[in-house]
Design an enzyme around this catalytic site. Structure first.
Site, short mmCIF file in Angstrom:
data_model
loop_
_atom_site.label_atom_id
_atom_site.label_comp_id
_atom_site.label_asym_id
_atom_site.label_seq_id
_atom_site.Cartn_x
_atom_site.Cartn_y
_atom_site.Cartn_z
N CYS A 42 -16.96 18.35 6.76
CA CYS A 42 -15.64 17.87 7.18
C CYS A 42 -14.63 18.37 6.16
O CYS A 42 -14.91 18.35 4.96
CB CYS A 42 -15.64 16.34 7.23
SG CYS A 42 -14.02 15.64 7.60
N HIS A 102 -16.86 14.29 16.36
CA HIS A 102 -16.41 14.24 14.97
C HIS A 102 -14.90 13.98 14.91
O HIS A 102 -14.44 13.11 14.16
CB HIS A 102 -16.77 15.57 14.29
CG HIS A 102 -16.32 15.72 12.88
ND1 HIS A 102 -17.20 15.87 11.83
CD2 HIS A 102 -15.08 15.74 12.32
CE1 HIS A 102 -16.52 15.96 10.70
NE2 HIS A 102 -15.23 15.90 10.97
N GLU A 103 -14.14 14.72 15.71
CA GLU A 103 -12.67 14.59 15.67
C GLU A 103 -12.21 13.26 16.25
O GLU A 103 -11.27 12.63 15.73
CB GLU A 103 -12.01 15.76 16.40
CG GLU A 103 -12.30 17.15 15.82
CD GLU A 103 -12.07 17.27 14.33
OE1 GLU A 103 -11.18 16.59 13.79
OE2 GLU A 103 -12.81 18.04 13.69
ZN ZN Z 1 -13.54 15.89 9.77
#
Ligand code: ZN
Length: 163
Positions: A108, A150-151
């Site tokens: 990330c 994830h987003e």
């Molecule tokens: Zn991220």
């Protein structure tokens, strides 16, 4: 724009949704452009507005062929990773997800230097608005499904390390 790192409270907040009028406003359109530039400069495959300090339900995603070429063909196949054109998601909601999980190491841009083995649904269906405020339905699997999860987590104050 600067990509914020964990420790910044905004990364742990629930982001606000945007109305159609807000989406078409000059300030949000400028924010979208700045996010695209930040994503490409990083470079990364996804950026959520809280990562640049804006607690808004706004994400940009792009997975380019040149990024995927850094993997071996076996790695790309195993991850089901193929190019995803640039697109904008606003107020995204996962409305359906596969019970089957895939587990891969994931990074990330807000946890620089750290990788984690993260299980994610192999496929998802996402409802959102695009940058014009139009309803959009996305069906994704493999790495693209992972990027979406994830987003969208970022918009709920969740970091990959939590998973
Ligand atoms: Zn991220």
């Amino acid at each position: 724009m600067e990509i914020l790192q964990i420790g910044e409270p905004v990364l742990r907040q629930m982001a606000s949704s945007l109305s159609r009028d807000e989406i078409t406003s000059e300030s949000i359109q400028q924010l979208i452009s700045a996010m695209i530039e930040t994503l490409r400069n990083a470079p990364g495959v996804g950026l959520a507005a809280p990562q640049i300090g804006e607690s808004l339900q706004l994400v940009v995603i792009e997975d380019r062929a040149e990024y995927i070429q850094k993997l071996s063909p076996e790695q790309a196949a195993e991850r089901e990773r193929s190019p995803v054109p640039l697109h904008v998601l606003i107020n995204p909601k996962i409305i359906k997800q596969d019970d089957t999980k895939a587990e891969f190491f994931e990074g990330c841009m807000s946890t620089r230097g750290l990788m984690g083995l993260v299980p994610r649904a192999l496929s998802v269906k996402v409802e959102c608005l695009n940058e014009h405020g139009e309803n959009t339905l996305i069906e994704a699997r493999g790495w693209y499904a992972r990027i979406l999860q994830h987003e969208i987590d970022h918009l709920h104050g969740i970091i990959n390390l939590d998973r």
